[in-house]
Design an enzyme around this catalytic site. Structure first.
Site, PDB file in Angstrom:
ATOM      1  N   GLU A   1      25.558  71.765 -57.194  1.00  0.00           N
ATOM      2  CA  GLU A   1      24.244  71.204 -57.151  1.00  0.00           C
ATOM      3  C   GLU A   1      24.640  69.630 -56.067  1.00  0.00           C
ATOM      4  O   GLU A   1      25.545  69.063 -56.358  1.00  0.00           O
ATOM      5  CB  GLU A   1      23.936  71.388 -58.550  1.00  0.00           C
TER       6      GLU A   1
ATOM      7  N   CYS B   1      34.882  73.893 -61.634  1.00  0.00           N
ATOM      8  CA  CYS B   1      35.979  73.293 -61.918  1.00  0.00           C
ATOM      9  C   CYS B   1      37.034  73.786 -63.112  1.00  0.00           C
ATOM     10  O   CYS B   1      36.635  74.332 -63.426  1.00  0.00           O
ATOM     11  CB  CYS B   1      35.295  71.985 -62.991  1.00  0.00           C
TER      12      CYS B   1
ATOM     13  N   CYS C   1      37.458  70.419 -68.880  1.00  0.00           N
ATOM     14  CA  CYS C   1      36.965  70.044 -70.539  1.00  0.00           C
ATOM     15  C   CYS C   1      35.428  70.314 -70.716  1.00  0.00           C
ATOM     16  O   CYS C   1      34.315  70.748 -70.272  1.00  0.00           O
ATOM     17  CB  CYS C   1      36.431  68.553 -69.386  1.00  0.00           C
TER      18      CYS C   1
ATOM     19  N   CYS D   1      31.897  69.126 -70.892  1.00  0.00           N
ATOM     20  CA  CYS D   1      30.985  68.934 -69.326  1.00  0.00           C
ATOM     21  C   CYS D   1      31.050  70.563 -68.906  1.00  0.00           C
ATOM     22  O   CYS D   1      31.287  71.664 -69.189  1.00  0.00           O
ATOM     23  CB  CYS D   1      31.912  68.636 -68.406  1.00  0.00           C
TER      24      CYS D   1
ATOM     25  N   GLY E   1      32.988  69.581 -60.332  1.00  0.00           N
ATOM     26  CA  GLY E   1      34.494  69.161 -59.147  1.00  0.00           C
ATOM     27  C   GLY E   1      35.339  68.767 -59.615  1.00  0.00           C
ATOM     28  O   GLY E   1      34.382  67.456 -60.123  1.00  0.00           O
ATOM     29  N   GLU E   2      36.327  68.924 -59.662  1.00  0.00           N
ATOM     30  CA  GLU E   2      36.775  67.891 -59.629  1.00  0.00           C
ATOM     31  C   GLU E   2      37.255  67.481 -57.988  1.00  0.00           C
ATOM     32  O   GLU E   2      38.845  67.708 -57.656  1.00  0.00           O
ATOM     33  CB  GLU E   2      38.333  68.134 -60.001  1.00  0.00           C
TER      34      GLU E   2
ATOM     35  N   SER F   1      35.780  59.910 -58.146  1.00  0.00           N
ATOM     36  CA  SER F   1      36.032  59.955 -60.008  1.00  0.00           C
ATOM     37  C   SER F   1      36.557  60.751 -60.167  1.00  0.00           C
ATOM     38  O   SER F   1      36.722  62.457 -59.831  1.00  0.00           O
ATOM     39  CB  SER F   1      34.325  60.429 -60.870  1.00  0.00           C
TER      40      SER F   1
ATOM     41  N   SER G   1      37.976  58.992 -65.728  1.00  0.00           N
ATOM     42  CA  SER G   1      37.424  59.733 -66.880  1.00  0.00           C
ATOM     43  C   SER G   1      37.827  59.134 -67.907  1.00  0.00           C
ATOM     44  O   SER G   1      38.641  60.722 -67.961  1.00  0.00           O
ATOM     45  CB  SER G   1      36.540  60.902 -66.117  1.00  0.00           C
ATOM     46  N   LEU G   2      38.047  58.743 -68.609  1.00  0.00           N
ATOM     47  CA  LEU G   2      39.169  58.547 -69.479  1.00  0.00           C
ATOM     48  C   LEU G   2      38.631  59.378 -71.122  1.00  0.00           C
ATOM     49  O   LEU G   2      39.771  60.025 -71.714  1.00  0.00           O
ATOM     50  CB  LEU G   2      39.311  57.215 -69.537  1.00  0.00           C
ATOM     51  N   HIS G   3      37.436  59.011 -71.929  1.00  0.00           N
ATOM     52  CA  HIS G   3      37.191  59.276 -73.047  1.00  0.00           C
ATOM     53  C   HIS G   3      37.840  59.062 -73.880  1.00  0.00           C
ATOM     54  O   HIS G   3      37.814  58.963 -74.487  1.00  0.00           O
ATOM     55  CB  HIS G   3      36.747  60.826 -72.806  1.00  0.00           C
TER      56      HIS G   3
ATOM     57  N   ASN H   1      25.900  63.685 -72.894  1.00  0.00           N
ATOM     58  CA  ASN H   1      24.031  64.096 -72.013  1.00  0.00           C
ATOM     59  C   ASN H   1      24.976  65.302 -72.851  1.00  0.00           C
ATOM     60  O   ASN H   1      26.159  66.364 -72.769  1.00  0.00           O
ATOM     61  CB  ASN H   1      24.102  64.342 -70.904  1.00  0.00           C
TER      62      ASN H   1
HETATM   63  N1  SAH Z   1      35.868  65.627 -62.013  1.00  0.00           N
HETATM   64  C1  SAH Z   1      35.626  64.648 -62.282  1.00  0.00           C
HETATM   65  C2  SAH Z   1      33.856  64.192 -61.563  1.00  0.00           C
HETATM   66  C3  SAH Z   1      33.054  64.721 -61.757  1.00  0.00           C
HETATM   67  S1  SAH Z   1      32.358  64.484 -63.356  1.00  0.00           S
HETATM   68  C4  SAH Z   1      35.420  63.344 -63.232  1.00  0.00           C
HETATM   69  O1  SAH Z   1      35.934  64.274 -64.527  1.00  0.00           O
HETATM   70  O2  SAH Z   1      35.444  62.376 -63.203  1.00  0.00           O
HETATM   71  C5  SAH Z   1      31.907  63.039 -63.042  1.00  0.00           C
HETATM   72  C6  SAH Z   1      31.032  62.729 -64.635  1.00  0.00           C
HETATM   73  O3  SAH Z   1      31.223  63.123 -66.091  1.00  0.00           O
HETATM   74  C7  SAH Z   1      33.129  62.176 -65.105  1.00  0.00           C
HETATM   75  O4  SAH Z   1      32.829  60.851 -65.180  1.00  0.00           O
HETATM   76  C8  SAH Z   1      32.468  63.687 -66.310  1.00  0.00           C
HETATM   77  O5  SAH Z   1      33.498  62.913 -67.553  1.00  0.00           O
HETATM   78  C9  SAH Z   1      31.413  63.213 -67.065  1.00  0.00           C
HETATM   79  N2  SAH Z   1      30.688  63.611 -67.503  1.00  0.00           N
HETATM   80  C10 SAH Z   1      30.786  65.026 -67.289  1.00  0.00           C
HETATM   81  N3  SAH Z   1      30.568  66.185 -68.821  1.00  0.00           N
HETATM   82  C11 SAH Z   1      29.639  64.924 -69.604  1.00  0.00           C
HETATM   83  C12 SAH Z   1      28.469  65.187 -70.830  1.00  0.00           C
HETATM   84  N4  SAH Z   1      28.148  65.934 -71.120  1.00  0.00           N
HETATM   85  N5  SAH Z   1      28.071  63.809 -70.682  1.00  0.00           N
HETATM   86  C13 SAH Z   1      28.474  62.928 -69.933  1.00  0.00           C
HETATM   87  N6  SAH Z   1      28.933  62.468 -68.999  1.00  0.00           N
HETATM   88  C14 SAH Z   1      29.530  63.429 -68.638  1.00  0.00           C
HETATM   89 FE1  SF4 Z   2      33.739  68.426 -66.023  1.00  0.00          FE
HETATM   90 FE2  SF4 Z   2      35.002  66.506 -64.599  1.00  0.00          FE
HETATM   91 FE3  SF4 Z   2      36.031  67.885 -66.290  1.00  0.00          FE
HETATM   92 FE4  SF4 Z   2      35.921  68.797 -64.445  1.00  0.00          FE
HETATM   93  S1  SF4 Z   2      37.390  67.643 -64.277  1.00  0.00           S
HETATM   94  S2  SF4 Z   2      35.878  69.559 -66.040  1.00  0.00           S
HETATM   95  S3  SF4 Z   2      33.940  68.295 -63.136  1.00  0.00           S
HETATM   96  S4  SF4 Z   2      34.375  66.047 -66.758  1.00  0.00           S
END
Ligand code: SAH
Ligand code: SF4
Length: 366
Positions: free
Chosen positions: A107, A127, A131, A134, A175-176, A205, A228-230, A304
């Site tokens: 997408e 991916c 996570c 996601c 994807g990563e 990212s 993407s720390l979280h 989300n």
């Molecule tokens: N794999 C990479 C890039 C794709 S994900 C990464 O993880 O950074 C893009 C962004 O969307 C990342 O910051 C990820 O943590 C975030 N993301 C994933 N799932 C999400 C969700 N359900 N709500 C909000 N952000 C989310």
């Molecule tokens: Fe989703 Fe990015 Fe985690 Fe892959 S690395 S599962 S795209 S948040």
């Protein structure tokens, strides 16, 4: 022998020309030269400009003779086919689910703002990082995208954006990117060099792939990096972002610090606020302790909803409070506006069919 005849001969003799049927944006200029062998030399520049400067399909390159145009239309296939296209936010957000040659889907999202037009592109089908919050991670890994499959997403976004100009590309789709480093970087170079989008308007990212961050620090183009720390303690991050077990926070912080020092660029940190999980005042204190020494900017995203994760995003009120807490702790933070949630186009919601049925290429049919 001109290109049209040469291909006919190759096909008639049953010889397989590897360039015939290639995805247009996976070709190098030399590949294109080989495909156009027998044609006047200037044709290579003409077709290359058609593909990149004008973002045209071969059939639309009206400066070429009709026979050559039709020939190129037949041998240079689009990597992205039959899309499902949906729009939201009054047409300001568009999402495509593309079918690839092997039946997998990825997408792309295009977002128009008053001051910029941004494409969010995928770098892998699915991916492998797992996570849980996601949708792409929930779908599992399909395969890496090729350079051309990544570049063509940008091309399609440019075509759609008209008459506005696509100004930004974020590698934040499925994807990563740093797990598919070489192809992603080749795409970055082409998007910058041939499609003319400045490196400072490109953002990769990453979930925190430390070797990739180190390679990026030494890379030639000053693209932006978002991590993407979280979670900023290992116990919680191990659960939310499983790759943390391989690259724990101290290792990640070290790579980020080296990246900032080597590149002189600002780092951003992404933090999806999950109700009661990583949105407490104590989480903001930990986040600030991670971000401040790096001079990083924090992007807060209310989580989300995705089908495979029961926990909710933080309330609007809590998101704004979290931002204020970070500011008080000396960290710049912005709240990212959610786009396209009703068409599953928002961050983390991209989950096209990752493992399609086995794809049998119907001979001669594109
Ligand atoms: N794999 C990479 C890039 C794709 S994900 C990464 O993880 O950074 C893009 C962004 O969307 C990342 O910051 C990820 O943590 C975030 N993301 C994933 N799932 C999400 C969700 N359900 N709500 C909000 N952000 C989310
Ligand atoms: Fe989703 Fe990015 Fe985690 Fe892959 S690395 S599962 S795209 S948040």
């Amino acid at each position: 022998m001109d290109a049209v005849t040469r291909t006919a001969v190759a096909m008639g003799s049953g010889r397989r020309d590897p360039l015939v049927g290639a995805a247009a944006y996976d070709l190098s200029r030399d590949d294109l030269g080989a495909l156009l062998a027998g044609e006047p030399r200037y044709r290579v520049r003409q077709v290359w400009d058609g593909l990149y400067a004008r973002v045209r399909r071969p059939e639309e390159m009206t400066d070429l003779p009709l026979a050559l145009r039709q020939h190129l239309g037949a041998v240079l296939r689009p990597a992205l086919r039959g899309a499902t296209r949906r729009s939201a936010d009054g047409g300001e957000t568009v999402k495509w689910a593309w079918s690839l040659a092997d039946g997998r889907e990825v997408e792309t999202v295009l977002m128009a703002y008053p001051d910029r037009v941004t494409a969010c592109v995928s770098t892998q089908a699915g991916c492998a990082m797992g996570c849980g919050f996601c949708a792409t991670g929930q779908a599992g890994f399909g395969r890496h995208l090729t350079m051309g499959e990544i570049v063509e997403q940008v091309v399609m976004a440019m075509r759609e954006a008209r008459p506005r100009r696509l100004s930004n590309v974020v590698f934040m789709g499925m994807g990563e990117p740093l797990a598919n480093y070489d192809r992603t970087w080749a795409a970055v170079e082409r998007i910058h060099g041939e499609l003319g989008i400045s490196a400072r308007r490109l953002t990769l990212s990453t979930v925190g792939i430390v070797p990739g961050i180190r390679r990026l620090a030494a890379a030639s183009l000053p693209v932006n990096l978002a991590v993407s720390l979280h979670a900023a303690n290992d116990e919680l991050r191990d659960r939310l972002v499983p790759i943390n077990r391989r690259y724990p926070l101290a290792t990640l912080a070290g790579a980020c610090a080296d990246y900032v020092a080597a590149s002189g660029r600002r780092l951003s940190i992404e933090w999806a606020l999950i109700d009661g999980t990583n949105d407490r005042p104590s989480d903001m204190v930990e986040l600030a302790a991670f971000a401040r020494p790096l001079g990083a900017h924090v992007n807060l995203i209310p989580l989300n909803p995705t089908p495979g994760y029961a926990v909710l995003g933080s309330s609007r009120r809590r998101v704004l409070e979290a931002r204020a807490e970070l500011e008080r702790l000396g960290v710049n933070a912005t709240v990212r506006a959610t786009r396209g949630a009703e068409i599953d186009a928002a961050c983390g919601q991209l989950a096209a069919r990752v493992s399609g049925p086995p794809f049998v290429h119907p001979r001669g049919v594109r």
